[in-house]
Design an enzyme around this catalytic site. Sequence first.
Site, PDB file in Angstrom:
ATOM      1  N   GLU A 496       0.828  -1.212   0.000  1.00  0.00           N
ATOM      2  CA  GLU A 496       0.000   0.000   0.000  1.00  0.00           C
ATOM      3  C   GLU A 496       0.864   1.264   0.000  1.00  0.00           C
ATOM      4  OE1 GLU A 496      -2.786  -0.328   3.195  1.00  0.00           O
ATOM      5  OE2 GLU A 496      -3.806  -2.064   2.335  1.00  0.00           O
ATOM      6  N   GLU A 578      -4.737  -8.805   0.760  1.00  0.00           N
ATOM      7  CA  GLU A 578      -5.474  -8.547   1.994  1.00  0.00           C
ATOM      8  C   GLU A 578      -6.953  -8.629   1.678  1.00  0.00           C
ATOM      9  OE1 GLU A 578      -4.387  -5.076   4.279  1.00  0.00           O
ATOM     10  OE2 GLU A 578      -2.237  -5.389   3.875  1.00  0.00           O
TER      11      GLU A 578
END
Length: 886
Positions: A496, A578
């Site tokens: 991220e 995720e």
Amino acid sequence: MNTHRYIGVGLLGLTLAAHAADRHSINDGWRFQRGDPQGYSEQLQYDVRPDIKQSADGKVADARPDEAEKVQRPVEGLLKPWILASGNAFMADPSKRTPRPATDPTVSPPLLRADFNDAGWRAVTLPHDWAIEGPFLATGPYGGMGRLQTWGPAWYRKKLDIPARDKGKSIFLDIDGAMSYASVWLNGRLVGGWPYGYNSFRLDLTPYVTPGGVNQLAIRLDNPAESARWYPGAGLYRNVWLTVADPVHVAHWGAVVRTPQVSREAAQVELAVTVDNDGKDAAALEVSTQLYALGDDGKRTGAAVATLPVQRMSVAAGASATVNAAARMTNPRLWGPLPQQRPHRYVAVTTVSRNGKPIDTQETPFGIRSLRFDANEGLFVNGEKIMINGVNNHHDLGALGAAFNVRAAERQLQILQEMGANAVRMSHNPPAPELLELTDRMGILVLDEVFDSWERKKTPLDFHLIFPDWHEQDLRAMLRRDRNHPSIILWSAGNEVGEQYTGEAGAAISKRLLSIAREEDPTRPVTNAMNYAKSDFPLPATLDVISLNYQGAGIRSLPGQFPNFHQKFPDKMILSTESASALSSRGEYQFPVPGVSSAPVRPGVGGDPKRQQVSAYELFAADFGSSADRSWAAQDQNPYVAGEFVWTGFDYLGEPTPYYGARSSYSGIIDLAGFPKDRYYLYQARWRPELPLAHLLPHWTWPERVGEVTPVHLFTSGDEAELFVNGKSQGRKKKAPYEYRLRWDYVVYEPGEISVVAYKNGKEWARDSVKTAQAAAVLEAKADRSTIAADGQDLSFITVRVADANGVTAPRSDQRIRFTVEGAGELVATDNGDPTNLESFKSSERAAFNGLVLAIVRAKPGQRGAITVRASAPGLREAEVQLRSK
């Protein structure tokens, strides 16, 4: 083309053998002290840090990272030039290496000297996490880092025993992990260091050692505040080793095993060995290697199964050289993940000889397996499709903190395997090397990850401060250490990162990192977990595998992105790195229960802000996430997706979304103490469909709810079920498409018993029942292992359950329980899985949380015999467990 094929590799490990380098643990006998001597802190800094203008605590977990702040740095008075030189071996371009200054730094605090009196310092044994003892910080912006102070300078001192006979040898310090900004001093001189707290590193002590004399080692750590989004731990939290070798020896992480051709009939095994010559003369050498099979215990079995041709080499003084050899093995035993395959392993035993005399021996365990990454069908291991049923895990071990313990990590993996997990993502940093040895042995797939940030920051003092100077060294260090582990199937260079937002500039950084990874290991693909980048952004095009965090299933109002990425990149496998980020507190059921399959946590709808607890109906998630049900529906509607890594397997310290007044997260399928939440059985039903399973929730002890609607949910591997309340049917229900639980939303509570009969394909499959508990009356205790090693490291985890006189768990009990340990053992820590509990883990007393509490016990080092553990609480019959140390 829609397939990428990668073949090879094994596990790197150094096992002592005849003529091997002498590598031994130096974990014992350290002295520890927090803080710097007065007046020295500024001179001991690695670099100038930006001022913290605003805390990042409580910042939304998927918030956009910020641009780094510009810092005016002085030219002199910092340790950076000496520390940077420690990473030179990992810089491919010699012109970019940092020359070590010709003189030592001028700073010289008294504690560097051998005659400094550290008797008042604390005696500690490594691995050591000084922050885990607390106290917890009840107020202030510290929830993100676990409400534990992990920041500030700290020192470790130890005298090294280096006999006179080691004169002329090469002597190294190997540190598996130090949190963080480590600077290492020997005999008053700065040897070097390593800023990144998660990587392993080696320092050459040879120029600073006095063989046969006093050798005072001092290590300073300086973990910053606001340096992580989760609990980073503190101290020398992994193992530390001293290695003594002949000046001519196998280089650090210098053996690489690859298997470019693999079938069940034959495999080509290739070994590259790099040898360093630290001596003053050129060395003519012979390198010979034999391959042996390893048993499940990691020991050799039988005679050599193959012999590689002897290689001759010459290594110039002060230089390194590499030789390559290969052998063909017939009918190899392949490494593969459980339960579908078996994790077979081999070991390459390499001997380096000079003038016919062995001078170094290295054992390199490895596995033989093939990988194929198919854009339409997913992952294939040894030609067999393997659905990735994985979890993310942070590095802390609950009540033990970040201090690595093999048994604690093994327990976590065993609990995950019982649930049906076959993969772990190391979020978001390189793990302890022993953890990868466990995944190799236990047959668990691994996604190994190195960075949570690049040049843009998530917290004011995170890795972005050193990324420009250290990304190549840190990436290469991880790859060289870990590249031989057969369990690792995929590398990740980031999570991220803010460079998702910066177009071609961010893509350029990604290309550079992936180029480095491919140089070090061309046998595996490289990825980067993305929570923002869309399919038409520049960064995804740089990746070998598309890894999506949440956005595959859809984030907030954005629709699911799996189809867009599959259309844009038809030749790349797609993976959910995720998924879910569902939230719950074990045993905390809140009403009313909305008739939805997934919802964000809100006051009165899944969340209780006053108590900081989240409902355990397993319907609620972080704002950017979803329930397991919604996540699975997105995967099943897009069957080309290779699988998932759920956020997270275990609760972890820090990042307690949505309540930053708590100490630990709510996202785990298993709580911080290792007790399964209800969600555990939801995943078990999906990941182990062959297991007859029926799990009812909630508990059935609600005296205040008589006559009120109390929904009942069932997690089952069956396809339909019938629910009964005190023998009366509440109806038989069948799972609809993309439905993963059965629910009876209008059940009216009455004390007694709820029971269910689950069916599969029309036949009875499994049963479950839950009874109303009476008043708490007894404690029941059970140890996960009754015999443990007397090495001071092995552990027994003891679960204590509060029950009524009939043995029914008292599911709302919070009695305070006291632990005592007698005999050859001692209490290490206690926990109850309550994310809001701010009592020190070292406490011998702890309130039960919804009927359960945990004690962790170890044997005293070197003491064998009986260990008696007692749990007591006022008004309850006490429980006792007998252990034995050996």
